[in-house]
Structure formats: structure tokens, C-alpha cells
Design a protein around this motif. Structure first.
Motif, mmCIF file in Angstrom:
data_model
loop_
_atom_site.group_PDB
_atom_site.id
_atom_site.type_symbol
_atom_site.label_atom_id
_atom_site.label_comp_id
_atom_site.label_asym_id
_atom_site.label_seq_id
_atom_site.Cartn_x
_atom_site.Cartn_y
_atom_site.Cartn_z
ATOM 1 N N ALA A 71 0.838 -1.209 0.000
ATOM 2 C CA ALA A 71 0.000 0.000 0.000
ATOM 3 C C ALA A 71 0.870 1.255 0.000
ATOM 4 O O ALA A 71 0.556 2.232 -0.690
ATOM 5 N N SER A 72 1.958 1.240 0.736
ATOM 6 C CA SER A 72 2.853 2.403 0.764
ATOM 7 C C SER A 72 3.481 2.624 -0.609
ATOM 8 O O SER A 72 3.584 3.750 -1.086
ATOM 9 N N TYR A 73 3.909 1.542 -1.228
ATOM 10 C CA TYR A 73 4.512 1.635 -2.556
ATOM 11 C C TYR A 73 3.464 2.119 -3.558
ATOM 12 O O TYR A 73 3.759 2.935 -4.434
ATOM 13 N N LEU A 74 2.231 1.645 -3.409
ATOM 14 C CA LEU A 74 1.138 2.062 -4.284
ATOM 15 C C LEU A 74 0.888 3.564 -4.166
ATOM 16 O O LEU A 74 0.657 4.245 -5.158
ATOM 17 N N ASP A 134 7.455 11.123 16.940
ATOM 18 C CA ASP A 134 8.871 11.488 16.836
ATOM 19 C C ASP A 134 9.697 10.509 16.007
ATOM 20 O O ASP A 134 10.386 10.905 15.068
ATOM 21 N N GLN A 135 9.644 9.219 16.354
ATOM 22 C CA GLN A 135 10.502 8.263 15.653
ATOM 23 C C GLN A 135 10.055 8.098 14.201
ATOM 24 O O GLN A 135 10.882 7.993 13.297
ATOM 25 N N THR A 136 8.766 8.103 13.960
ATOM 26 C CA THR A 136 8.256 7.987 12.589
ATOM 27 C C THR A 136 8.722 9.184 11.759
ATOM 28 O O THR A 136 9.183 9.026 10.631
ATOM 29 N N ARG A 137 8.619 10.392 12.333
ATOM 30 C CA ARG A 137 9.076 11.593 11.631
ATOM 31 C C ARG A 137 10.581 11.520 11.373
ATOM 32 O O ARG A 137 11.055 11.836 10.284
ATOM 33 N N ALA A 160 15.599 -2.368 13.736
ATOM 34 C CA ALA A 160 15.667 -3.324 12.627
ATOM 35 C C ALA A 160 15.103 -2.692 11.342
ATOM 36 O O ALA A 160 14.274 -1.777 11.398
ATOM 37 N N VAL A 161 15.537 -3.208 10.202
ATOM 38 C CA VAL A 161 15.072 -2.707 8.906
ATOM 39 C C VAL A 161 13.548 -2.815 8.779
ATOM 40 O O VAL A 161 12.904 -1.870 8.316
ATOM 41 N N PRO A 162 12.916 -3.935 9.202
ATOM 42 C CA PRO A 162 11.445 -3.969 9.122
ATOM 43 C C PRO A 162 10.773 -2.866 9.952
ATOM 44 O O PRO A 162 9.722 -2.360 9.579
ATOM 45 N N THR A 163 11.400 -2.465 11.052
ATOM 46 C CA THR A 163 10.857 -1.376 11.864
ATOM 47 C C THR A 163 10.981 -0.058 11.106
ATOM 48 O O THR A 163 10.077 0.782 11.138
ATOM 49 N N VAL A 164 12.100 0.118 10.399
ATOM 50 C CA VAL A 164 12.279 1.302 9.556
ATOM 51 C C VAL A 164 11.181 1.321 8.495
ATOM 52 O O VAL A 164 10.539 2.352 8.263
ATOM 53 N N GLY A 169 6.272 3.456 6.122
ATOM 54 C CA GLY A 169 4.922 3.193 5.621
ATOM 55 C C GLY A 169 3.872 3.958 6.409
ATOM 56 O O GLY A 169 2.913 4.503 5.847
ATOM 57 N N ARG A 170 4.059 4.011 7.716
ATOM 58 C CA ARG A 170 3.147 4.745 8.592
ATOM 59 C C ARG A 170 3.172 6.238 8.250
ATOM 60 O O ARG A 170 2.124 6.893 8.168
ATOM 61 N N ALA A 171 4.375 6.768 8.030
ATOM 62 C CA ALA A 171 4.508 8.188 7.688
ATOM 63 C C ALA A 171 3.825 8.482 6.350
ATOM 64 O O ALA A 171 3.066 9.453 6.234
#
Length: 181
Positions: A71-74, A134-137, A160-164, A169-171
Motif C-alpha cells: 500500500a505504501s509503494y502504491l 517522533d521516531q516515525t518523523r 531493525a530494517v522492518p521497523t524502519v 509506511g506509517r509516515a
């Protein structure tokens, strides 16, 4: 690539997963994507065409690489399609000029409305970015402003990369929602 036959292409199991992910993404995202395009294009037919083009590009990309957050890529594909469509429309108008019945009134310059619209979008975009956790931003800015890779961001932040990927994606989802509203 795992899941590929030696002769190329996806295995039956991977192809089934690909189809399921694509179908699920379509069900969840297609209506919002059409609204996104319709709101910006003011044309139902173009909105549907662009939505189909976005999913065609997503499917083509997913044939070569499965995505954790399609969805993020879309959403990224959708924004790029919209930018491309606007550029080509401006370019076509610049080369042929407006039709006689489309000539703007002398007191209203179309560039002014583009400038105002661009300022509004940038204001909404900045507010959406500022409103992120904060972390998402931080992840978003490191990726988009500093052009760091997921791995580099993960190393700098100790995640971890999946957390990044989750934070990015959330942002993107929150920014898209803010711009869509």
C-alpha cells in the motif's frame, strides 16, 4: 530469487501469494485511490484510468520483488502518476496553447492559482510531517531528506530494517491521508 522457477517467473505457491496480496491490496486501497485521483483531477474517467495504471505498475513491480507494505509503494506510484499527468498536461498546453474558449480572463493568471495550490499542499504536507510521532518523523526525514537507506537508518537509530519500513509506511499513509482530507 526465492519462489521463482529456474526458467524464470513465479512458482505456483508464490504466484498464489502474489495474487492474494494484490487482491487484498486492491480491495483495501482502490476506493481511496480513486477518491485521491478524483479529488485532484476532477474527472471520474481519468481517476479510474490512473487507479488502474497504479495497480498495473504495482503488479509489475511485485512480479520481481514481493513488498512488505504494498500500500505504501502504491501511494508513491499514485503520487508519481499524478505528477507525470500534470507535467504532460502543462507541456501539451504550452506547445499548442489554450483553445479560444479556454483563454483565461485577463485579470486572473493561472500561475497564481498553481502557486496558491502548491502553497496549500506544502502547508498540509509540512503539518502532516510535523504531526508524525517522533521516531516515525525521524525515519521519514532521514529517508526523504538525507536520502539514507533503510539499513543506514536502522543502524543510526538502533532499530531493525522492518521497523524502519513500518515507520516509513506509517509516515506515508498519514501524509497521504492528510493531503487527501
Amino acid at each position: 530469487m526465492p519462489g521463482e522457477h529456474p526458467g524464470g517467473g513465479l512458482s505456483a505457491a508464490t504466484d498464489g501469494a502474489f495474487t492474494a496480496i494484490l487482491r487484498e491490496t486492491y480491495s483495501a486501497e482502490a476506493p481511496g485511490l480513486v477518491r485521491y485521483f478524483r479529488h485532484r483531477m476532477r474527472d471520474d474517467e481519468d481517476a479510474n484510468d490512473l487507479m488502474q495504471e497504479a495497480f498495473a505498475r504495482l503488479a509489475a513491480h511485485m512480479r520481481t520483488k514481493m513488498l512488505v507494505h504494498p500500500a505504501s509503494y502504491l501511494q508513491r506510484i499514485a503520487r508519481n502518476l499524478l505528477v507525470d499527468r500534470m507535467r504532460s498536461a502543462r507541456s501539451a498546453e504550452a506547445t499548442r496553447g489554450p483553445a479560444l474558449d479556454e483563454v483565461p480572463e485577463l485579470g486572473t493568471a493561472p500561475e497564481q492559482s498553481f502557486g496558491i495550490e502548491r502553497q496549500d499542499v506544502m502547508r498540509l504536507y509540512k503539518a502532516a510531517v510535523d504531526g508524525l510521532p517522533d521516531q516515525t518523523r525521524q525515519v521519514f526525514l532521514m529517508h526523504r531528506v538525507e536520502n539514507l537507506t533503510y539499513r543506514e537508518i536502522g543502524e543510526k537509530l538502533g532499530i531493525a530494517v522492518p521497523t524502519v519500513q513500518y515507520h516509513l509506511g506509517r509516515a506515508l499513509a498519514r501524509i497521504a491521508q492528510a493531503l487527501d482530507d
